[in-house]
Design a protein around this motif. Structure first.
Motif, short mmCIF file in Angstrom:
data_model
loop_
_atom_site.label_atom_id
_atom_site.label_comp_id
_atom_site.label_asym_id
_atom_site.label_seq_id
_atom_site.Cartn_x
_atom_site.Cartn_y
_atom_site.Cartn_z
N THR A 141 12.41 1.73 4.77
CA THR A 141 12.51 1.21 6.13
C THR A 141 11.54 0.05 6.35
N LEU A 142 10.31 0.23 5.90
CA LEU A 142 9.32 -0.84 6.02
C LEU A 142 9.74 -2.06 5.20
N LEU B 97 0.83 -1.21 0.00
CA LEU B 97 0.00 0.00 0.00
C LEU B 97 0.86 1.26 0.00
N VAL B 98 1.89 1.27 0.83
CA VAL B 98 2.80 2.43 0.87
C VAL B 98 3.50 2.60 -0.47
N GLY C 298 8.62 13.84 -1.74
CA GLY C 298 9.55 14.10 -0.65
C GLY C 298 10.25 12.83 -0.19
N GLY C 299 11.41 13.01 0.39
CA GLY C 299 12.21 11.87 0.82
C GLY C 299 11.59 11.06 1.94
N GLY C 300 10.68 11.66 2.69
CA GLY C 300 10.07 10.95 3.81
C GLY C 300 9.27 9.73 3.39
N LEU C 301 8.51 9.86 2.32
CA LEU C 301 7.71 8.73 1.83
C LEU C 301 8.60 7.60 1.35
N MET C 302 9.63 7.95 0.59
CA MET C 302 10.54 6.92 0.07
C MET C 302 11.33 6.27 1.21
#
Length: 161
Positions: free
Chosen positions: A122-123, A98-99, A113-117
């Motif tokens: 990480t997940l 989903l992510v 943005g880098g946060g989503l990637m």
């Protein structure tokens, strides 16, 4: 082809697909290449689908094992931990898919943005560990040579007798 056979074929796809997708995604992040990021995210989505199929074919595979008689039937204490770990790992892989799917959708709209990637990566790393454990537990069902050794006289030692 039986559901048990499908389980044995499909269960390898998420175990190999998630780390492969994570590697592509990580490389894409490091190099700043959106095409590699897209490829990594797409592999992670496909791995999530494969994990769902592997989980859904797991129960029929268990029933096929139960139908085996005598020495061919694996002991129940090996199947149950695999089944429980598979549920958790499938949930993690589904969340990862989903992510990753959301990441693909966002990339279509422009830079992300880098946060989503970083979250997806990480997940993916955590999911790789969970899938590795599920694979180890599943391997113990059919491969007695990888079962942990236990002191003689314990319940675990009697599994191989």
């Amino acid at each position: 082809m039986s559901d048990a056979h499908w389980h044995l074929i499909v269960n390898h796809l998420p175990v190999l697909g998630v780390p492969f997708g994570a590697a592509l995604l990580g490389l894409g992040i490091l190099r700043g290449q959106v095409a590699l990021q897209r490829a990594g995210l797409a592999v992670l989505v496909l791995a999530g689908v494969a994990a769902g199929i592997a989980y859904l074919t797991g129960e029929p595979a268990e029933h096929a094992l139960e139908a085996l008689g005598g020495m061919n039937r694996p002991p129940e204490p090996l199947v149950e931990p695999h089944e429980e770990a598979a549920l958790a790992a499938t949930a993690m892989t589904g969340l990862l898919a989903l992510v990753a799917g959301f990441g693909l959708w966002r990339l279509r709209r422009g830079p992300v943005g880098g946060g989503l990637m970083a979250s997806a990566l990480t997940l993916a790393h955590a999911t790789t560990l969970a899938l590795g454990w599920v694979a180890t537990l599943g391997g113990r069902i059919s491969h007695p040579e990888i079962r942990p050794a236990a002191p003689v006289g314990t319940a675990a030692a009697s599994l191989d007798d």
